[in-house]
Design a protein around this motif. Structure first.
Motif, PDB file in Angstrom:
ATOM      1  N   UNK A 192       1.145   7.385  -6.139  1.00  0.00           N
ATOM      2  CA  UNK A 192       0.324   8.389  -6.508  1.00  0.00           C
ATOM      3  C   UNK A 192       0.888   9.835  -6.020  1.00  0.00           C
ATOM      4  N   UNK A 218      -2.714  -6.437  -7.909  1.00  0.00           N
ATOM      5  CA  UNK A 218      -3.665  -6.204  -6.811  1.00  0.00           C
ATOM      6  C   UNK A 218      -4.180  -5.041  -6.738  1.00  0.00           C
ATOM      7  N   UNK A 258       0.753  -1.221  -0.151  1.00  0.00           N
ATOM      8  CA  UNK A 258       0.112  -0.129   0.054  1.00  0.00           C
ATOM      9  C   UNK A 258       0.809   1.433  -0.041  1.00  0.00           C
ATOM     10  N   UNK A 266      -2.295  15.164  -4.691  1.00  0.00           N
ATOM     11  CA  UNK A 266      -0.914  15.274  -4.470  1.00  0.00           C
ATOM     12  C   UNK A 266      -0.503  15.751  -5.724  1.00  0.00           C
ATOM     13  N   UNK A 285      -8.063   5.627  -9.843  1.00  0.00           N
ATOM     14  CA  UNK A 285      -7.016   6.355  -8.975  1.00  0.00           C
ATOM     15  C   UNK A 285      -5.738   6.580  -9.623  1.00  0.00           C
ATOM     16  N   UNK A 286      -5.228   5.576 -10.610  1.00  0.00           N
ATOM     17  CA  UNK A 286      -3.934   5.792 -11.374  1.00  0.00           C
ATOM     18  C   UNK A 286      -4.389   6.811 -12.322  1.00  0.00           C
ATOM     19  N   UNK A 322      -6.696  10.589  -3.892  1.00  0.00           N
ATOM     20  CA  UNK A 322      -5.532  10.595  -3.023  1.00  0.00           C
ATOM     21  C   UNK A 322      -4.484  11.133  -3.822  1.00  0.00           C
ATOM     22  N   UNK A 323      -4.442  10.579  -5.303  1.00  0.00           N
ATOM     23  CA  UNK A 323      -3.352  10.992  -6.161  1.00  0.00           C
ATOM     24  C   UNK A 323      -3.685  12.262  -6.621  1.00  0.00           C
ATOM     25  N   UNK A 366      -4.882  -2.600  -4.277  1.00  0.00           N
ATOM     26  CA  UNK A 366      -3.821  -2.058  -3.305  1.00  0.00           C
ATOM     27  C   UNK A 366      -4.677  -0.816  -3.045  1.00  0.00           C
ATOM     28  N   UNK A 367      -5.960  -0.899  -2.589  1.00  0.00           N
ATOM     29  CA  UNK A 367      -6.791   0.319  -2.468  1.00  0.00           C
ATOM     30  C   UNK A 367      -6.510   0.720  -0.677  1.00  0.00           C
ATOM     31  N   UNK A 368      -6.717   2.010  -0.285  1.00  0.00           N
ATOM     32  CA  UNK A 368      -6.457   2.229   1.135  1.00  0.00           C
ATOM     33  C   UNK A 368      -7.657   1.784   2.109  1.00  0.00           C
ATOM     34  N   UNK A 369      -7.682   0.888   2.600  1.00  0.00           N
ATOM     35  CA  UNK A 369      -8.863   0.427   3.421  1.00  0.00           C
ATOM     36  C   UNK A 369      -9.705   1.381   4.240  1.00  0.00           C
ATOM     37  N   UNK A 370      -8.987   2.475   4.781  1.00  0.00           N
ATOM     38  CA  UNK A 370      -9.416   3.458   5.504  1.00  0.00           C
ATOM     39  C   UNK A 370     -10.276   4.702   4.933  1.00  0.00           C
ATOM     40  N   UNK A 423      -1.284  -1.989  -9.965  1.00  0.00           N
ATOM     41  CA  UNK A 423      -0.706  -3.170  -9.634  1.00  0.00           C
ATOM     42  C   UNK A 423      -1.679  -4.411  -9.884  1.00  0.00           C
TER      43      UNK A 423
END
Lengths: 221, 361
Positions: free
Chosen positions: A126, B84, A119, B103, B144-145, B99-100, B86-90, B82
């Motif tokens: 990102x 998988x 992660x 930033x 997201x990417x 998220x990206x 790989x998401x942010x669970x929270x 990726x």
């Protein structure tokens, strides 16, 4: 009542401050332990875990020497502030931080390890810097590790006796925490007071642990 | 152009790659597992250190060991998908996608809506990653990417962890993405079908080396690359829809070597479709078969014959400006006396049609 609450308040204050300091202190250590492939890892692991196996009196003895006015840390402190670390509340905080360190580091290291690198890599790709990714991804995903570290450090510091007796002695309002007060009352055969203090500590410890397991269960769902 | 050169030495594995990839469309990196595809992608992203490296994207140098340049991961404008999700669970889906975006400046709100719609995520935005299916989660990861304002998108077998149904659910989204062809994508896969559906350029890797790199159609018909043999042997033709026969429910497509009938209403008149033929679905005849159930019989010229062992050989045929690969038995080659330059007829038993190709400006 006064004599009952003062040691309790002191215990809670000591455990609270120690816990907060330990969260800050243990985070980089646990992070390093979870990430590193360095050969120094077993050495650091052993040093951190030492307080678990060492008798508190041994720990307390060494701390007394180091923190004492003639010791390395103690003499520097005297120069800096004019007062001694031993037999003071500040000295107790320092001793408690070392004594309870493994109880903060272990849960955090486990949490960071189970988090893995995947992660974090995603966060970096990102556009997040290493520090940004730590605070925005690793930290929130390790909340349970932090909860465990907090409760364990708090409870462990609350129950501390040997080290405090060695380093802090028995000064009311300064170093006379509940565990010392109980010992004191028993020594003077004042069983009623010892009973009250013990029951109080029992309740506080149980409530702390119960809350942790309850919250933990909530999170799992 | 994307110019890259990487050399990685590890116990039991070495990667040595020198490539130029187009800045447009999807470049497929194809090879069996262990070929070094993922390592290459991780090098490009800056997640893996190389012994020697050079990477430039559209004239910007991201990495050059000789010049001592190495942008850290977060400063390379990439979008990485990726295997998988790989998401942010929270974080909820929306916050994951943001998220990206937060930033890296540059992505507008309209682009957000567009990509969310393209990937069919409108109804999932407030959900938590734990509440998503595997296919949905991977779609969120792709969004997201894409929305992190990348100059280059890297996809590492984004469909490999999904079952067939989920894969078929995502492929159309990727095809639509391709149709827009705004950002170059490097797509790693060991599935020739995915590669044929999505890519324009193809790189074939084996044991850390590049065996071939070029336009997809050209690389596919090379007979000297083992991994493109076997079940993977096949070829691609771009055909333009000419007419639709409603009575028989067949569509006629024209290409440089003639016309082909494909089942169903394949597309609007004038649309360019990507046609894929398996080498094993093509048979050869010296003379035009008179009474055959096979609709597609086309004049062809033998360009090359390859196959040193086993019962079958691969034959590369030229049909106009296009080329296809046929698999025939060694015995047939001998009995028909097939040789390079021979003119004959190719019977195409089946053609897989892909959705409308992008109109590349």
């Amino acid at each position: 009542m006064e004599s009952l609450l003062q040691p309790l308040w002191l215990s809670v204050k000591l455990a609270g401050i120690t816990t907060l300091l330990l969260l800050v202190l243990a985070t980089p250590i646990a992070w390093w332990l979870a990430q590193t492939r360095s050969g120094l890892k077993p050495l650091v692991q052993s040093l951190v875990a030492l307080p678990i196996v060492l008798p508190p009196t041994v720990m307390g003895f060494y701390l007394l020497i180091v923190l004492g006015p003639a010791g390395a840390l103690g003499s520097w402190w005297v120069e800096l502030t004019g007062s001694a670390l031993t037999f003071s509340f500040t000295g107790l905080v320092i001793a408690s931080c070392i004594y309870s360190l493994p109880f903060a580091v272990q849960p955090l290291a486990v949490a960071f390890e189970s988090l893995g690198k995947q992660k974090l890599e995603a966060a970096w790709t990102l556009g997040a810097s290493k520090a940004d990714a730590f605070f925005s991804v690793a930290l929130p995903l390790s909340v349970r590790g932090y909860l465990g570290a907090m409760v364990l450090s708090f409870a462990h510091t609350l129950g501390e006796f040997g080290v405090i007796l060695m380093v802090g002695g028995n000064i009311p309002g300064e170093t006379r925490v509940v565990s010392i007060a109980i010992y004191d009352q028993v020594e003077s055969l004042n069983y009623a007071a010892a009973h009250r203090l013990s029951a109080l500590l029992l309740v506080v410890a149980f409530v702390a642990l119960f809350t942790m397991f309850l919250v933990n269960r909530r999170w799992r769902r | 152009m994307i110019g890259l050169r990487y050399r990685v030495e590890r116990p039991g594995f070495s990667l040595d790659v020198d490539l130029e990839l187009p800045l447009r469309g999807i470049s497929g990196v194809f090879g069996e597992s262990g070929a070094g595809k993922t390592t290459l992608l991780r090098c490009i992203a800056g997640l893996e250190a190389a012994h020697a490296s050079r990477l430039s994207v559209a004239g910007e140098t991201w990495e050059d060991t000789q010049e001592g340049i190495a942008l850290p991961v977060q400063r390379r404008d990439i979008g990485y998908v990726f295997q998988e999700p790989r998401l942010f669970d929270h974080l909820a889906v929306r916050a994951n996608i943001d998220y990206g975006r937060k930033r890296r400046a540059g992505e507008t709100a309209s682009n957000f809506d567009h990509i969310v719609e393209l990937l069919g995520l409108e109804k999932l935005l407030e959900r938590r990653p734990a509440e998503l299916s595997g296919g949905e989660a991977q779609r969120v990861a792709i969004a997201r990417a894409l929305l992190s304002a990348p100059k280059l998108v890297l996809m590492d077998e984004p469909l490999a962890s999904l079952d067939r149904a989920r894969r078929d659910e995502i492929l159309p989204f990727l095809e639509r993405l391709h149709a827009e062809a705004r950002i170059p994508i490097i797509y790693v896969s060991h599935n020739i079908d995915e590669v044929c559906r999505l890519c324009d350029h193809l790189v074939v890797m084996e044991a850390g080396r590049v065996l071939a790199s070029g336009v997809l159609q050209d690389v596919l018909v090379r007979l000297d690359i083992p991994v493109l043999g076997g079940d993977n042997a096949g070829s691609i033709i771009d055909g333009v829809v000419a007419s639709y026969d409603g009575d028989d429910d067949l569509t006629r497509l024209e290409f440089s070597g003639g016309s082909l009938w494909v089942p169903g209403h394949a597309g609007a008149e004038g649309a360019t479709l990507r046609l894929r033929t398996q080498a094993s679905d093509i048979s050869l005849c010296r003379s035009r078969p008179e009474q055959s159930t096979i609709l597609n019989i086309l004049p062809a010229q033998v360009e090359a014959i390859e196959g040193s062992e086993g019962p079958t050989m691969l034959v590369r045929l030229r049909l106009g400006d296009d080329r296809i690969v046929a698999r025939v038995t060694r015995r047939s080659v001998r009995e028909l006396g097939l040789q390079e330059g021979d003119s004959l007829f190719a019977q195409v038993k089946s053609v897989a049609v892909r959705p409308p190709r992008p109109v590349t400006p």
